[in-house]
Design an enzyme around this catalytic site. Structure first.
Site, PDB file in Angstrom:
ATOM      1  N   SER A 122       0.828  -1.198   0.000  1.00  0.00           N
ATOM      2  CA  SER A 122       0.000   0.000   0.000  1.00  0.00           C
ATOM      3  C   SER A 122       0.866   1.254   0.000  1.00  0.00           C
ATOM      4  CB  SER A 122      -0.891   0.015   1.255  1.00  0.00           C
ATOM      5  OG  SER A 122      -1.520   1.267   1.426  1.00  0.00           O
ATOM      6  N   TYR A 161      -2.476  -0.120   9.981  1.00  0.00           N
ATOM      7  CA  TYR A 161      -2.639  -0.685   8.639  1.00  0.00           C
ATOM      8  C   TYR A 161      -1.333  -0.573   7.857  1.00  0.00           C
ATOM      9  CZ  TYR A 161      -3.979  -0.971   3.729  1.00  0.00           C
ATOM     10  OH  TYR A 161      -4.032  -1.300   2.405  1.00  0.00           O
TER      11      TYR A 161
END
Length: 331
Positions: free
Chosen positions: A128, A153
């Site tokens: 990501s 995350y």
């Protein structure tokens, strides 16, 4: 080619599976169909895949459950893996950190073990743009430091890259990490800003805009993302001791997949207003914990290595999403 796709009922996973089937590949899909967002959308994506011509098999299971994973895959030949399943979302990681540890850490380790013991030709996995944290240098390069995450995350995605580097070193498994930048388009995720804004604008509700709108994102259309993922799957990094994208000398590369443009949030809102033919009501909100003000992908590595070239501008892509949204919801 027989490709195992995790997160196959997700936004990117379903779009990838559709392209793989259309070119004649066999797809083995895995998804646990959790309720992070409305499972009805996941079932609708799955229905589209099942209705397509092609060799598609689906297993409803959690890839963090190694016993269930091995049982489902017993006797199944796998050539390559597209590990796209994960617990997504920056803000939700503040509410439910355990979900991220289980899916993004335990689950990723399980998929590495599957790749190892099945001796797959290549595993591409979802990282990501969040790994760049509050990086002030733009655009973000795969050579930049990524050891200061600002959300759990992001930390789990960075950990996935580190685990993959270790497996590439120890077991010489060809691996490629994909740092996705804000993906949007038809069949997308309801927790994303462009979807929330569209829903609220059409309903006449105020849209939440953070940090006085001083936010920039590298919005990348799903069609461009899938073109990049396919190019990656087809090009496993060589075990030749040469430096790969991201700096590894192992058979492990890391690429940014973005649009190579950083768009201001207020410009996105303006395009959505025009597409919806409605003026947005704004609910100004402060900056959220774990969020960043800007993302911007340097795509030189994937462009030079694999010929990746995004073609969709938000001025074209967002109206296409709004059209799909209105048809899907009948509004």
């Amino acid at each position: 080619m027989r490709v195992l796709v995790t997160g196959v009922a997700g936004f990117i996973g379903a779009a990838l599976a559709e392209k793989l089937l259309s070119r004649g590949d066999t797809v083995i899909g895995i998804d646990n169909l959790n309720d992070y967002y409305d499972p009805a959308l996941k079932h609708a994506r799955l229905s589209r895949l099942k209705e397509r011509k092609g060799d598609f098999t689906f297993h409803e299971l959690d890839f963090a459950d190694m016993a269930a994973l091995e049982t489902a895959l017993n006797g199944v030949k796998i050539d390559r893996i597209a590990h796209l399943g994960a617990q997504a979302g920056v803000r939700y990681s503040l509410e439910n950190p355990a979900a991220y540890i289980q899916s993004n850490l335990v689950g990723h380790a399980n998929m590495l073990e599957i790749a190892r013991h099945r001796e797959v030709e290549h595993m591409a996995y979802a990282s990501s743009s969040s790994v760049y944290g509050g990086n002030d240098k733009v655009p973000f390069s795969v050579d930049d430091r990524t050891d200061h995450p600002v959300s759990l995350y992001a930390a789990t995605k960075k950990a996935d890259e580190l685990m993959s580097e270790t497996y590439a070193h120890l077991y010489r498994i060809p691996l490629t990490g994909l740092r996705f930048f804000t993906v949007y388009g038809p069949w997308g995720r309801p927790d994303m800003a462009y979807w929330i804004f569209t829903r609220k604008i059409l309903a006449g509700e105020a849209i939440p805009v953070f940090h006085k709108g001083e936010m920039w994102r590298d919005f990348t259309h799903v069609d461009d993302i899938i073109a990049g993922v396919l190019a990656v799957i087809d090009s496993p990094p060589a075990d030749d001791g040469e430096v790969k994208a991201g700096g590894s000398k192992k058979p492990h590369a890391v690429y940014n997949i973005g649009n190579n443009r950083s768009e201001k949030l207020t410009d996105l809102i303006g395009i959505l207003e025009e597409a919806c033919e409605t003026k947005a009501k704004i609910d100004w909100q402060p900056m959220q914990p774990g969020d960043v003000t800007r993302t911007f992908a340097d795509i030189d590595a994937i462009s030079s290595d694999l010929g990746y070239k995004p073609t969709t501008d938000i001025a074209d892509g967002l109206p296409r999403f709004v059209k799909w949204y209105r048809e899907y919801h009948g509004v």
